[in-house]
Enzyme design. Structure first.
Site, PDB file in Angstrom:
ATOM      1  N   HIS A  50     -13.115  -9.656 -50.703  1.00 54.47           N
ATOM      2  CA  HIS A  50     -12.013  -9.380 -51.630  1.00 54.47           C
ATOM      3  C   HIS A  50     -10.865  -8.754 -50.844  1.00 54.47           C
ATOM      4  CE1 HIS A  50     -14.059  -5.542 -51.261  1.00 54.47           C
ATOM      5  NE2 HIS A  50     -12.876  -4.998 -51.478  1.00 54.47           N
ATOM      6  N   HIS A  93      -5.860  -7.033 -46.213  1.00 54.29           N
ATOM      7  CA  HIS A  93      -6.891  -7.607 -45.358  1.00 54.29           C
ATOM      8  C   HIS A  93      -8.139  -7.897 -46.177  1.00 54.29           C
ATOM      9  CE1 HIS A  93      -7.991  -3.372 -45.634  1.00 54.29           C
ATOM     10  NE2 HIS A  93      -9.232  -3.777 -45.404  1.00 54.29           N
TER      11      HIS A  93
END
Length: 178
Positions: A37, A120
């Site tokens: 995620h 990220h």
């Protein structure tokens, strides 16, 4: 008390591509692909009433879908690497969504996020990995063709207190459809 955060889910096809980059790094604890995620705002451990308030406040967000681009790998932690991540380009819609989430969480009484937003996807958490091993890994696997997906929703995730990497549960989702 649930531990909450908001984020973007990674589509399964991109998750499979990222999972192909696993292995070959001593001291790495690889994240399961179903738990990949992009965290937008960490909320933390909160009580049920606050969780309900936050879930309700998130309904106010009214934004359009946008493209998210993953490009290459890097590491976090400097001289003592602690994670290998897929880098995400910080596009204007992504940064604006994160900033709005930050403002709403402050209005709910949460402390400001202590770290600068660096989008990220964490692929591995590192324990006792040497700079040399991480640099070696990144030189071999750090490049992959850019992957793009359209974020059509963001979600409110919960997790158990653990040694990182999930499992994460989608508590609620919020369409991006303005």
């Amino acid at each position: 008390m649930p531990r909450l955060f908001t984020g973007l889910e990674i589509p399964p096809d991109i998750g499979r591509t990222l999972s192909d980059l696993r292995g070959g790094l001593p001291g790495a604890r690889w994240i399961d692909p179903e738990n990949y995620h992009l965290t937008l705002r960490f909320i933390g451990d909160i009580d049920g009433a606050s969780a309900n308030e936050i879930a309700s406040v998130l309904l106010r967000i009214n934004r359009k879908p946008f493209d998210v681009t993953l490009r290459g790998l890097s590491s976090f932690g400097g001289k003592k690497p602690r994670a290998v991540v897929a880098s995400v380009e910080p596009s204007a819609p992504l940064v604006e969504l994160q900033a709005e989430l930050e403002r709403l969480m402050r209005r709910c009484g949460l402390d400001p996020e202590g770290r600068k937003f660096t989008p990220h996807v964490t692929l591995a958490r590192l324990r006792d990995a040497s700079n040399y091993d991480v640099a070696n890994y990144l030189s071999v696997r750090g490049y992959f063709p850019s992957k793009v997906f359209t974020a059509e929703r963001f979600v409110l995730f919960s997790s158990r207190a653990s040694v990182g990497g999930g499992p994460y549960v989608v508590e609620d989702s919020y369409a991006l459809s303005a």
